[in-house]
Motif scaffolding. Sequence first.
Motif: not given
Length: 501
Positions: A466, A469-471, A255, A228, A258
């Motif tokens: 969120f 970390p990327h979603q 995040a 994160w 994305i």
Amino acid sequence: MTGWMTQPDPGLLDAADTALGKALAGRPLVTAERFGSSMRTLYAGPGPLARARPLAAIGCYPAWDAAAWPGAVLAAEDRTRVRGPVQRHAWMEEVDGEAAALLAALPAPPVVAAWYATGRLRRWAGPGGAVAAIDGRLRAVIEDKAAFDHLLEAAGVPQRMRIPALRVDGKLPALSELRRRVGTERLVVQAGADSGGRGTVFVDNDADLARAAAMPGPYKIAAFVAGWSSNTTVLSVPDENGSVAVYVDRPSHKAIGIAEAGIGPGKSAGNDWSRPWPAEAAADLVDASVRIATHLWAEHRMAGLFGLDTILTPDGRAVFNEINCRNQGTTEVSGVNQQLRGLPPFAAAHLTVLLGHRVVWLPAPEEFNADTIGVATTVGAGPFYLKLRHRGMTPVRLTGLRGSGVYRLGGAGGLLWVRPGLHPGQANADLGELLLANLPAEDVLCLPGAELGTAEALTTGPGTPFAAPHQLSGLGAAVLQALAAHLTPVSDPTSCEGTPS
């Protein structure tokens, strides 16, 4: 305000407001930031500070009705009626002459609050005026990405909190050589002192390395670390002993990259302060932040607000990857963290310090920072914001809404108005409420990549935007889908009044 917000002690608020008034010394306060609603957390939250309410605002986007005050709002968008990536970087040029004339006509030379001080802002402030911001030249020195690891070493930050990295002053070596020297397959190349993810390239192949080499050096080449991303706001205040008292806010979960939110690699989609951190990582972060702030004071006499970017690894460690020596995109909403603890936002102390006056209302830093570790490691209410972008490939207008305010998701896939709002604490995401801030007016043409505003609220966890970390979370994705239902395509943008040729 939601039930989580508490009214600060009136005596403490009076001390903060009085100190800020003395620092302003009768000079009108003016904001010069991209968002015309800047500093709304200070003057619209629980225990608003009257002297923090600007007499004028200069920016790219106008303040909305609930944020209006009996002063002047000079927004580039009111002239162009266009919102897009070019406009958000060129707004100062758009209003340059008008801004200087507006401030020259004020009843006294102004104090201009901004991210960092530049020659243009000093010219706007005029003779007798002041710019309350970190000096731009100092900011460039401290934020130099290639020098960051040296800064951490000089501040005494433990090696376990530093990402393996090397500095390259000349031409970048071959990818195989860099991988060997850093010790990882994936690399992160950074250069310059830019913000918003600019100056950062993730390198997986030779084409990525060529893009990184196109940036002017020197370069920092670091190992890619999964986890994160996070932002922490730090405030340093000169004390009576010739040093600084350092106050560390709770760290966020940020995040990154994305794509479905229109956010590119290395760029932030927003921050959430409701998620708890591991206790050891939080304690390490606070200790290292104090070390860094103390070093910056000793080395550069830098005091006030700055931000530290870290990565919280899957095994629960905190490692530093960047410093931002200025106000940040997080500053507005992160101020709610201080209000949840019964204090005015750090921004009030930042202004007071930059104007050369004492900050007398904060508790002892040791007490505050111990509480930070406690707050950061327990489940409780925290603020968040999610960036809203126009993700399509054609120009649109945002229609069918009532402007910025508190909304909830509607049954038909759109957004339903709930009430006026200005402060993140006026929306409870656990109940499905969101403050949509800085939305464009219906007649503003929004180009691909345009900032449409932010979704803000408080949550104890269920309302986070969120999931990873990327979603996005289910709620975060639903918000973007609902907003998209209000985007009306413009078939012939060249016929729209105010559209650049």
